[in-house]
Write a protein that holds these residues in place. Structure first.
Motif, PDB file in Angstrom:
ATOM      1  N   GLN A   1     -13.790  12.543  -8.688  1.00 18.78           N
ATOM      2  CA  GLN A   1     -14.080  11.469  -9.535  1.00 18.78           C
ATOM      3  C   GLN A   1     -12.433  10.585  -9.475  1.00 18.78           C
ATOM      4  OE1 GLN A   1     -14.440  12.965 -13.612  1.00 18.78           O
ATOM      5  NE2 GLN A   1     -13.042  13.396 -14.179  1.00 18.78           N
ATOM      6  N   PRO A   2     -12.329   9.032 -10.114  1.00 21.76           N
ATOM      7  CA  PRO A   2     -10.807   8.599  -9.689  1.00 21.76           C
ATOM      8  C   PRO A   2     -10.073   9.424 -11.100  1.00 21.76           C
ATOM      9  CG  PRO A   2     -12.166   7.504 -10.528  1.00 21.76           C
ATOM     10  CD  PRO A   2     -13.264   8.646 -10.296  1.00 21.76           C
ATOM     11  N   SER A   3      -8.787   9.820 -10.313  1.00 20.52           N
ATOM     12  CA  SER A   3      -7.904  10.123 -11.650  1.00 20.52           C
ATOM     13  C   SER A   3      -7.810   9.348 -12.550  1.00 20.52           C
ATOM     14  CB  SER A   3      -6.087  10.572 -11.205  1.00 20.52           C
ATOM     15  OG  SER A   3      -6.499  10.886  -9.565  1.00 20.52           O
ATOM     16  N   PHE A   4      -7.545  10.435 -13.667  1.00 16.81           N
ATOM     17  CA  PHE A   4      -7.929   9.987 -15.050  1.00 16.81           C
ATOM     18  C   PHE A   4      -6.990   8.730 -15.658  1.00 16.81           C
ATOM     19  CE2 PHE A   4      -5.161  13.837 -15.180  1.00 16.81           C
ATOM     20  CZ  PHE A   4      -4.164  13.505 -15.989  1.00 16.81           C
ATOM     21  N   TRP A   5      -5.155   8.766 -14.884  1.00 21.66           N
ATOM     22  CA  TRP A   5      -3.867   8.363 -15.232  1.00 21.66           C
ATOM     23  C   TRP A   5      -4.407   6.648 -14.607  1.00 21.66           C
ATOM     24  CZ3 TRP A   5      -0.616   7.330 -11.066  1.00 21.66           C
ATOM     25  CH2 TRP A   5      -0.587   8.360 -10.205  1.00 21.66           C
TER      26      TRP A   5
END
Length: 206
Positions: A54-58
Motif C-alpha cells: 500500500q502507499p506509504s502513509f506519509w
C-alpha cells in the motif's frame, strides 16, 4: 482513531529525539540532525506499508506528512533546549528508544490488522514498524544497528506483540490490547538494559 493517532505521534516524537540525540553526539549540523530524526520516525512505517503493498502513509495522506515533520521539528527544539539532559545522558536514549519501539509496535499491529492480515503477520509488522527506523538511524550514523547486537530489542517488540494477541484472545478491546503491548515492550526493554539481559552471541571456531 484518536488513541492510535496519539500513540503514533508519541512514538514519532520519541524516535525522532533518539535519532537527533545521536546525531548531536556525532556533531551533525541542524539540517543533518533533523533528517536523521525524521528518517528514524518514518522508516519503520514506510517499510511496513511497502510490505503490505500500500502507499506509504506519509505520502498518501498530507496530514501525516505534516504531523511527522512538525513532530520532528519539536524533537529538534527539545534536543537543542534540553541538550544537557537529552544528549549527554545515555539512559535518555534508552528511554526514548524503548518508548518509540513500543508505540510503533502497537501502530504496526493495528494497521496490519486493519488491512485484514492474520495476527502472526500483524505481530511481524509491529516489529518492523517499531525497529526498522532505528536500523536506518544507526546506518546513517555509521553504527552497527541495535537490532543486530546482543541487546534485547526486537525481542521486546515481539513479546509486546504476543501480549497484544493474548489480550485479544480473552476479549480485550483494541485499547486494552495496545496498552498491554506498550507495557510489556517498555518493561522488557528497560529490564533488559537494567540487568544486562541479552541473547546468546553467535560464535565461530577459527
Amino acid at each position: 482513531m484518536l488513541f492510535s493517532f496519539i500513540v503514533e505521534m508519541i512514538g514519532a516524537l520519541a524516535c525522532a529525539i533518539s535519532g537527533i540525540r545521536l546525531a548531536a553526539l556525532k556533531r551533525f549540523d541542524w539540517f543533518g540532525a533533523y533528517i536523521v530524526g525524521l528518517v528514524t520516525a518514518l522508516g519503520g512505517g514506510t517499510l511496513r506499508d511497502a510490505m503490505l503493498c500500500q502507499p506509504s502513509f506519509w505520502v498518501s495522506d498530507h496530514r501525516f506528512f505534516l504531523a511527522y515533520f512538525i513532530v520532528t521539528a519539536l524533537a529538534m527544539v527539545l534536543v537543542i533546549v534540553l541538550s544537557k539532559q537529552l544528549v549527554r545522558r545515555e539512559r535518555m536514549l534508552l528511554i526514548f528508544d524503548a518508548i518509540g519501539l513500543a508505540m510503533f509496535t502497537v501502530i504496526g499491529i493495528e494497521k496490519a490488522l486493519a488491512k485484514g492480515c492474520p495476527m502472526y503477520t500483524a505481530i511481524c509488522m509491529g516489529l518492523i514498524t517499531g525497529a526498522f527506523g532505528g536500523v536506518l538511524r544507526d546506518i546513517l550514523l555509521n553504527r552497527v544497528p541495535l537490532i543486530f547486537r546482543k541487546d534485547i530489542y526486537a525481542m521486546a517488540s515481539l513479546l509486546g506483540g504476543i501480549s497484544y494477541w493474548l489480550v485479544s484472545l480473552i476479549g480485550g478491546s483494541p485499547i486494552a490490547c495496545g496498552l498491554a503491548c506498550l507495557a510489556v515492550t517498555v518493561t522488557v526493554r528497560m529490564l533488559a538494559v537494567r540487568y544486562s539481559w541479552h541473547l546468546p552471541l553467535l560464535k565461530h571456531n577459527s
